[in-house]
Design a protein around this motif. Sequence first.
Motif, mmCIF file in Angstrom:
data_model
loop_
_atom_site.group_PDB
_atom_site.id
_atom_site.type_symbol
_atom_site.label_atom_id
_atom_site.label_comp_id
_atom_site.label_asym_id
_atom_site.label_seq_id
_atom_site.Cartn_x
_atom_site.Cartn_y
_atom_site.Cartn_z
ATOM 1 N N GLU A 18 0.838 -1.208 0.000
ATOM 2 C CA GLU A 18 0.000 0.000 0.000
ATOM 3 C C GLU A 18 0.872 1.256 0.000
ATOM 4 O O GLU A 18 0.612 2.216 -0.727
ATOM 5 N N ARG A 19 1.928 1.248 0.795
ATOM 6 C CA ARG A 19 2.837 2.402 0.834
ATOM 7 C C ARG A 19 3.515 2.621 -0.517
ATOM 8 O O ARG A 19 3.658 3.760 -0.970
ATOM 9 N N GLU A 20 3.934 1.549 -1.154
ATOM 10 C CA GLU A 20 4.597 1.664 -2.460
ATOM 11 C C GLU A 20 3.655 2.256 -3.508
ATOM 12 O O GLU A 20 4.005 3.188 -4.224
ATOM 13 N N TRP A 21 2.449 1.683 -3.616
ATOM 14 C CA TRP A 21 1.524 2.169 -4.638
ATOM 15 C C TRP A 21 0.928 3.527 -4.275
ATOM 16 O O TRP A 21 0.600 4.309 -5.162
ATOM 17 N N THR A 22 0.844 3.840 -2.991
ATOM 18 C CA THR A 22 0.387 5.176 -2.594
ATOM 19 C C THR A 22 1.340 6.231 -3.145
ATOM 20 O O THR A 22 0.906 7.241 -3.706
ATOM 21 N N GLY A 23 2.622 5.985 -3.012
ATOM 22 C CA GLY A 23 3.614 6.915 -3.553
ATOM 23 C C GLY A 23 3.540 7.025 -5.060
ATOM 24 O O GLY A 23 3.694 8.117 -5.621
ATOM 25 N N ALA A 24 3.283 5.915 -5.721
ATOM 26 C CA ALA A 24 3.212 5.917 -7.188
ATOM 27 C C ALA A 24 2.022 6.711 -7.710
ATOM 28 O O ALA A 24 2.117 7.392 -8.738
ATOM 29 N N PHE A 25 0.899 6.640 -7.014
ATOM 30 C CA PHE A 25 -0.326 7.272 -7.507
ATOM 31 C C PHE A 25 -0.588 8.650 -6.908
ATOM 32 O O PHE A 25 -1.519 9.348 -7.324
#
Length: 138
Positions: A18-25
């Motif tokens: 979730e942290r990884e994709w939160t940063g991406a989006f």
Amino acid sequence: MFEHCLYFNTTSLARQLEREWTGAFKPFGLTPSQAFMLRVILDKQSITSTDLSIELNISKATCSRSVDGLIELGFVKKLHAGTDGRSHELHPTAKARAIHDDLNLASGEVTKKIKRIIGSDQFETTVKNLREIGSSIR
């Protein structure tokens, strides 16, 4: 203590992802849930909320709330479908189509990063196994 607990370990992994994709989006002003939902809508070009909830394996209520957020952000529009006034389809807006490639690229970059960290074979095997487990439990 939880070395053999599927719930604990998948939930822990989910928080990290979730942290990884939160940063991406984040540059798009979208949460990961909204971004993945929008990616489906962009891919299908027209989909009902019911079909979208099935595609994403989420409840209709959760789907409805997320769609409302995408509508407020100007990424999705609802169009009535058929003669039933309650029936509608979701369509991407021009604003959504304008970020389509960048949205996919951002998600792809996270996938590449994780593949570099754990290895491509481990990544593919893990995704395959999780999908099979999810299908079995339903």
